[in-house]
Write an enzyme that holds these catalytic residues in place. Structure first.
Site, PDB file in Angstrom:
ATOM      1  N   LYS A 193       0.835  -1.193   0.000  1.00 43.17           N
ATOM      2  CA  LYS A 193       0.000   0.000   0.000  1.00 43.17           C
ATOM      3  C   LYS A 193       0.879   1.255   0.000  1.00 43.17           C
ATOM      4  O   LYS A 193       2.102   1.201  -0.068  1.00 43.17           O
ATOM      5  CB  LYS A 193      -0.926  -0.011   1.214  1.00 43.17           C
ATOM      6  CG  LYS A 193      -1.916  -1.169   1.250  1.00 43.17           C
ATOM      7  CD  LYS A 193      -2.843  -1.167   0.060  1.00 43.17           C
ATOM      8  CE  LYS A 193      -4.083  -2.028   0.259  1.00 43.17           C
ATOM      9  NZ  LYS A 193      -3.840  -3.412   0.614  1.00 43.17           N
ATOM     10  N   HIS A 194       0.234   2.417   0.106  1.00 46.99           N
ATOM     11  CA  HIS A 194       0.944   3.688  -0.040  1.00 46.99           C
ATOM     12  C   HIS A 194       1.997   3.911   1.041  1.00 46.99           C
ATOM     13  O   HIS A 194       3.058   4.478   0.777  1.00 46.99           O
ATOM     14  CB  HIS A 194      -0.050   4.844  -0.016  1.00 46.99           C
ATOM     15  CG  HIS A 194      -0.881   4.951  -1.250  1.00 46.99           C
ATOM     16  ND1 HIS A 194      -1.827   4.008  -1.597  1.00 46.99           N
ATOM     17  CD2 HIS A 194      -0.917   5.883  -2.236  1.00 46.99           C
ATOM     18  CE1 HIS A 194      -2.399   4.368  -2.736  1.00 46.99           C
ATOM     19  NE2 HIS A 194      -1.878   5.500  -3.145  1.00 46.99           N
TER      20      HIS A 194
END
Length: 391
Positions: A193-194
């Site tokens: 994820k980010h």
């Protein structure tokens, strides 16, 4: 389409579909946490909650040990009861629906928009019944769903809107940031994820009572934790309800805090890479990237394309893998998994999702990608899709 690629890229490193960056600052933050005396719930948990919630524009953050735990906590916070229905898009990760099942709820699968794969408000409208308790709006690939349209459907009814924003930190909907668009917004900090806390997640809300409920729920349903009892010099606690051990340790929150400082640059990098893909793929009519609505800003957890009818997606997938390119697929419709098939779901529930799923392909997307990496992916696709078939 050729049967297999020549091994032109054999000396190139494998290009994964997603990858996290760990810096010296991240390592330093984790070491400091290790040496602080707080490894589980400690001061960095609250600090991370406030920092991430503030970055998203929300007032309340509840850190938990996965995005799935955030979704489950949200279902408990809205007091989902056995038999209550929760509308979920068919194209999403299974946790979006499973969280309702954990509380005895009944997932009702809505179809998706064909060009974005976001939950289709028109399909949602057809699925609402007197038993509907919540709508889970999944910000698929990093683009927010149409929250205003969903809100318009429920009017004053007692239906909650839960954002599965696990793909979308940094995304915008009509000038409002992901994390502020629903009654509760859920994020994931899995390594692709980010930003990452190794494993972890967070639920954001403006409702202080819901936040307090989720904090209790993540801690076995107990109304205090070790740190708060130590601070007040007491030993007594009360388990007010059945909860779970969904706590996110201090050491992982330290990593999340260090990563948060670089999150704006990472979102911008993902958007830059998506622009490179958009331009480079324009000459390949055999596939089309998903559409981005003009009133939204995409955060690009994933870069997903849809292959033209008649192209064998699995052969393209295998070709890219043989070229050292980590293609992936997101997702098979949740209601078609065997667990849900055994519970009475099956084909025909979400025709657009079912038709699209066999044509979806996820291309590598992570902030450290270069323009050369993008060109490598596109060149491999072109060679696969344009070259004549080999006997």
């Amino acid at each position: 389409m050729p049967d297999r690629p020549e091994q032109d890229n054999a000396i190139l490193p494998f290009l994964p579909y997603g990858r996290q960056e760990i810096s010296d600052a991240d390592v330093k933050a984790v070491v400091e946490a290790l040496c602080s005396g707080w490894l589980t719930t400690g001061p960095r948990v609250v600090e991370f909650e406030r920092a991430f919630a503030g970055w998203c524009g929300a007032s309340q953050g509840v850190a938990v040990n996965s995005g799935t735990a955030a979704l489950h906590a949200a279902m408990r916070a809205i007091q989902l009861q056995p038999g209550d229905e929760v509308i979920v898009p068919a194209i999403t990760f299974a946790a979006s629906a499973n969280a309702a099942v954990y509380e005895g709820g009944v997932p009702v699968f809505a179809d998706v928009e064909p060009d974005t794969l976001l939950i289709d408000p028109a399909s949602v409208a057809r699925k609402i019944t007197p038993k509907t308790r919540a709508i889970v709006a999944v910000d698929y690939a990093g683009q927010p769903a149409d929250y205003d349209a969903l809100r318009a459907l429920i009017g004053n009814d007692d239906i909650a809107v839960i954002a599965d924003a696990c793909h979308a930190p940094g995304a915008m909907y009509k000038g409002r940031k992901a994390g502020t668009l629903a009654d509760i917004s859920c994020f994931s900090f899995h390594p692709v994820k980010h930003l990452t806390t190794c494993e972890g997640g967070m639920a954001l809300t403006e409702n202080a009572a819901m936040a307090a409920h989720m904090r209790r729920f993540r801690n076995h349903g107990i109304d205090s934790d070790h740190r708060s009892r130590e601070k007040t010099g007491t030993h007594a606690y009360d388990m007010r309800e059945l909860g779970y051990n969904y706590r996110l340790p201090d050491i992982l929150c330290a990593l999340g805090l260090a990563q948060l400082a670089r999150l704006p640059d990472w979102v911008a990098a993902r958007q830059r890479i998506a622009g490179l893909y958009d331009r480079a793929l324009a000459g390949l009519p055999q596939l089309v990237p998903l559409k981005t609505h003009q009133d939204r800003t995409h955060a690009y957890h994933l870069y997903v394309v849809k292959l033209a009818e008649g192209i064998d997606r699995d052969r393209v997938f295998a070709w890219l893998r043989a070229e050292g390119i980590g293609a992936n697929v997101h997702y098979a419709p949740v209601h078609m998994h065997s667990f849900y098939r055994r519970r009475g779901y099956g084909p025909g529930i979400a025709p657009i999702a079912e038709s699209a799923s066999g044509r979806l392909l996820t291309l590598p997307m992570f902030p450290a990608m270069t323009s050369a990496d993008v060109q490598r992916v596109v060149a491999a696709l072109a060679k696969c899709l344009i070259a004549p078939s080999q006997p």
